[in-house]
Every structure is written in C-alpha cells, then in structure tokens.
Design an enzyme around this catalytic site. Structure first.
Site, mmCIF file in Angstrom:
data_model
loop_
_atom_site.group_PDB
_atom_site.id
_atom_site.type_symbol
_atom_site.label_atom_id
_atom_site.label_comp_id
_atom_site.label_asym_id
_atom_site.label_seq_id
_atom_site.Cartn_x
_atom_site.Cartn_y
_atom_site.Cartn_z
ATOM 1 N N THR A 111 26.125 -45.216 13.951
ATOM 2 C CA THR A 111 26.145 -45.013 12.348
ATOM 3 C C THR A 111 26.876 -44.082 12.090
ATOM 4 O O THR A 111 26.972 -42.759 12.034
ATOM 5 C CB THR A 111 24.674 -44.899 11.935
ATOM 6 O OG1 THR A 111 24.605 -44.744 10.475
ATOM 7 C CG2 THR A 111 23.563 -43.630 12.458
ATOM 8 N N GLU A 147 25.413 -43.137 9.169
ATOM 9 C CA GLU A 147 24.808 -41.685 8.494
ATOM 10 C C GLU A 147 24.900 -40.156 9.308
ATOM 11 O O GLU A 147 24.654 -39.576 9.344
ATOM 12 C CB GLU A 147 23.545 -42.293 9.002
ATOM 13 C CG GLU A 147 23.257 -42.978 7.711
ATOM 14 C CD GLU A 147 22.632 -42.682 6.672
ATOM 15 O OE1 GLU A 147 22.364 -41.613 6.290
ATOM 16 O OE2 GLU A 147 23.523 -42.665 5.484
ATOM 17 N N TYR A 155 16.618 -40.430 9.955
ATOM 18 C CA TYR A 155 17.432 -41.108 10.518
ATOM 19 C C TYR A 155 18.565 -40.600 11.460
ATOM 20 O O TYR A 155 18.862 -40.759 12.240
ATOM 21 C CB TYR A 155 17.311 -42.338 9.949
ATOM 22 C CG TYR A 155 18.009 -43.153 10.252
ATOM 23 C CD1 TYR A 155 18.019 -44.758 10.808
ATOM 24 C CD2 TYR A 155 19.128 -43.113 9.929
ATOM 25 C CE1 TYR A 155 18.704 -45.526 11.676
ATOM 26 C CE2 TYR A 155 20.750 -44.076 10.131
ATOM 27 C CZ TYR A 155 20.386 -45.552 11.002
ATOM 28 O OH TYR A 155 21.222 -46.412 11.382
#
Ligand code: NAP
Ligand code: G4F
Length: 386
Positions: free
Chosen positions: A134, A136, A158
């Site tokens: 991701t 992120e 996460y």
C-alpha cells in the site's frame, strides 16, 4: 488446457470481488477465503456465488482467517493454487490505531503464514504470490511523487504491519526464489468501497442529503490529498504482475492527487450542487451556494429540490468538521508515479476521477432512493454517521 487455479484471501472485500470477477472472466477456477461472520457478509460476491451442490464449480468459498496458520496451510494444501492473491486485511487506517495488535497479526504475520505454508508444502516452484502492499508505506512522504525507490515512513499501525508484509514478501522471493510480487497500490475506490472510507462516506452522505434523509456530513481532515483510482483498474494490475516471467514490485497509481475537500465538491457537482467551503480548521464548513436545477432533478428528483433551496436561503452548512475523524498521525499527501507499471506491465488506468465519482454517486443515489421509499412507506431507516 487445464484451468488455472487462484486462491484469494479477502474475497468478500472490494478488491476481492472485482478480482474474482476478472479471473472468472479469464477462465480461472477461483477459491476464496471468507471469515465466518454472524450475518451473511457476501453482498459483494453474491452475483458470482455458486451453490455448493453445483457440479464443476468455478467459484468456491472456504471458511478461514489469516490469524490461523493451520487453517491457512490446510486450505493451500487442498487447493494447490497456481496463484495466491493476499488481499485479506484489517484495512482501515484509523481503526488500526484502536486495534494495533490484531492489525499486526492479520496484516503482518498473516502474510508470513501464507508464505511459510507455500514453502512447507513444497509449492515454491508452482505457486505465484501477490501481496496487497500500500501507499500507506510512504506515510510521511520522503519524495513527491512516490516511486518504487522512495523510502518508506509508515504513520499508523496499519502501515507498519504492511511494512513487515512488504519486506517478508521480498525476503521469500530472494531467499527461496518464490515468484512473489508487491503491488504498492494507491487508494482505489468504487461503488462497493467500504462505507467508512472517505470517498464512499461522502457519496453516501451527499446522496442522503439530496433526498432529505440526512442533514449533514461530519468529516475529518479536509486538506489531506489522495491519488484515487478505480478498483476495477487496479485489480487488473494485480493479475498482470503474476503473469510476468519475473516477480517484482510495482507502484499502481493514477499520477493525480486531489484534496478531500475537492473530492466532496466534485461529488456534489455530480448532482448539480455547487459547494463553497468557509472557515478554517475545525470551524471549516461546507455550504450549497448554487444549484443546477436541471441536473439535480435528473439525478436526484425534482421533488427534493426545495430542501436544497431552503439550505441556501438559510445559509445552512451541510458539511462540518469533526475532530473525532482525525488520526493521531496523518498521511497528508499521496501521489504515485506509475511509470514502471506502464512500461513493464503495459498497465494504464481506464477510469478518470470524474468518471469514477459519477459511477459512485449514481449507485449511491439509487441505493438511497430505496431507503427513501422505505421511509416514505412508514418503515424505520437508520442514519449512519460513519
Ligand atoms: P476491504 O474491502 O476492507 O477488504 C478486506 C478483506 O479482508 C475483507 O474480505 C475482509 O473480510 C478480509 N479480512 C479482514 N481481516 C481478515 C482476517 N483476519 N482473515 C481473513 N480475511 C480478513 O479492503 P480492499 O479495499 O478490498 O483492499 C484489499 C487489500 O488491499 C487489503 O489488504 C488492503 O489493506 C489493501 N489495499 C487497499 C487499498 C485501497 O485503496 N482499497 C490500497 C492499497 C492496499 P470481511 O469481509 O469479513 O471483513
Ligand atoms: O478513505 P480513507 O480512510 O483512506 P486511507 O486512510 O488513505 O487508507 C486507504 O488507502 C490506503 C492506500 O493509501 C489503503 F492501504 C488502506 O487500506 C485504505 O484503503 O482516508 C483518506 C483520507 C485520510 O487523509 C483521512 O484522514 O481522508 C481523510 N478523511 C477525512 N475525513 C477521512 C475522513 N477518512 C475517513 N475514513 N473518514 C472521514 O470522515
């Protein structure tokens, strides 16, 4: 020729559903791992569901969970997949601050469980592996735009769990020669996006406001910027990665970034409402300042127009900031450079952001029209301030 067999974790999720459709259309036998839940949670895949009594099924579901090694190993042994797509995850960044240990277990160690099962079962030379990495990972971005070479700096439990998964995938590729690839996917959305992610929260709320089912949308950080694509385009990139001779890691993004504020404006314009934001910080509010009456009537219905005219007259805000949606550490800007995917995979997004917003708004207006019918028929409907 024998059909290829794919195993998808997270098959009930947004990407799991689109990827299943894609692989079925390419003649695969698709196995999916779904968690046991106290209610049915298969809405996104009901249209491709095949009854277990049917012969020669091409879509088969297994109960399982990424936190259960024995379960994961047994399923992989039974299925003997040619390709595994690891899409299962606790995927909500804000929620990961509330469930950090579980997030590490499912999103981090869950990946290791699959990789180790592939190795122990002697499938290194048979099974190809895709990891749902991701944007992120970039968190506090070290470079704009972000490429495969940009250093990572995750900003949430996460992101940190996904960092482990990214590197353990690279490690199994280098240590054992596994065909294992990371797709570093930037945000991707669709009409079946989870209701608590910002885009879907906005398209649902604006649809409800238009039909008079809800008065306001409470929102978090309006200035955050995301590189939003369509999930349908992005699952195609996952498939392409596993068709390459060599495994590798790829950024999948559109190369365009947009603020949350602008996304809300575009979504409102889709139903003929012009929004203006006034104020700063937690005092910022969104007001309807003009109506394209023809468009509103076409998209939402003429009979609901008077409410929005009242909102303008009364200078009533329909968007308000609520700090409960802020994150302890925010990712302010994501912008991906998909050049490598373009040149190596010949991948290009087909959807533009406006086309995706149109699809999401049309779908949510339809959904809320059903709710409206229920409420007009005297049935109780609920307001969800997600
Ligand atoms: P999603 O809609 O939230 O779906 C997540 C899926 O994972 C659901 O099927 C969920 O099952 C399942 N799951 C959750 N915990 C699990 C566990 N412990 N064991 C097995 N399955 C579990 O997410 P998505 O948007 O489709 O994203 C797919 C993957 O890509 C995720 O790994 C996400 O982190 C990653 N990703 C997403 C984006 C994006 O913008 N969408 C971008 C980059 C990476 P239930 O239905 O039972 O909850
Ligand atoms: O829609 P979001 O919750 O997505 P976020 O945090 O970017 O994560 C998604 O994309 C990642 C890829 O970059 C995936 F890995 C991850 O699994 C997930 O799919 O929030 C987007 C932005 C953030 O800046 C957030 O602070 O929107 C901002 N935001 C503002 N108000 C809000 C809200 N986000 C949510 N969920 N709810 C709000 O009310």
């Amino acid at each position: 020729m024998q059909k290829k067999i794919a195993l998808i974790t997270g098959v009930t999720g947004q990407d799991g559903a689109y990827l299943s459709e894609l692989l079925l259309s390419k003649g695969y036998i698709v196995h999916g791992i779904k968690r046991r839940a106290s209610l049915f949670n298969t809405d996104r895949i009901d249209h491709i569901y095949q009854d277990p009594h049917m012969e020669n099924r091409s879509f088969i579901l297994h109960y399982g969970d990424l936190t259960d090694s024995m379960n994961i190993t047994r399923i992989i042994q039974e299925v003997q997949p040619d390709e595994i797509y690891n899409l299962g995850a606790m995927s909500h960044v804000r929620v990961s601050f509330e469930t950090p240990e579980y997030t590490a277990n499912a999103d981090g160690i869950g990946t290791l469980r699959i990789l180790e099962a592939i190795r122990l079962l002697g499938l290194i030379n048979k099974t190809r592996f895709y990891q749902a990495s991701t944007s992120e990972l970039y968190g506090l971005v070290q470079e704009i735009p972000q490429t495969e070479k940009t250093p990572f700096y995750p900003r949430s439990p996460y992101g940190v769990a996904k960092l482990y998964s990214y590197w353990i995938t690279v490690n199994y590729r280098e240590a054992y020669g596994l065909h294992a690839s990371n797709g570093i996917l930037f945000n991707h959305e669709s009409p079946v996006r989870g209701e608590t992610f910002v885009t879907r929260k906005v398209t649902r709320a604006l649809s409800r406001i238009a039909l008079g089912l809800q008065e306001k949308l409470f929102i978090g950080n309006l200035s955050g910027q995301r590189d939003w694509g369509h999930a349908k385009d992005f699952v195609r990139a996952m498939y392409l990665m596993l068709q390459q001779d060599e495994p590798d890691d790829y950024v999948i993004a559109t190369g365009i970034t947009t603020t949350i504020r602008e996304f809300i404006r575009l979504a409102a314009a889709e139903i003929g409402l012009e929004l203006t934001f006034r104020g700063k910080g937690t005092d910022e509010k969104g007001f309807i300042t003009e109506i394209d009456e023809k468009k509103f009537a076409e998209k939402a219905g003429e009979k609901y127009l008077y409410r929005q005219i009242e909102n303008i007259k009364n200078k009533k805000a329909i968007i308000e900031v609520d700090s409960r949606y802020f994150r302890p550490t925010e990712v302010e800007l994501l912008l991906g450079d998909p050049s490598k995917a373009k040149s190596h995979l010949d991948w290009r997004p087909e959807y533009t952001l406006p086309a995706m917003i149109e699809e999401m708004m049309d779908s949510d207006i339809k959904l809320m029209q059903k709710e409206k019918l229920l409420s007009e028929g005297g049935y109780k409907t609920l307001n969800f301030y997600e």
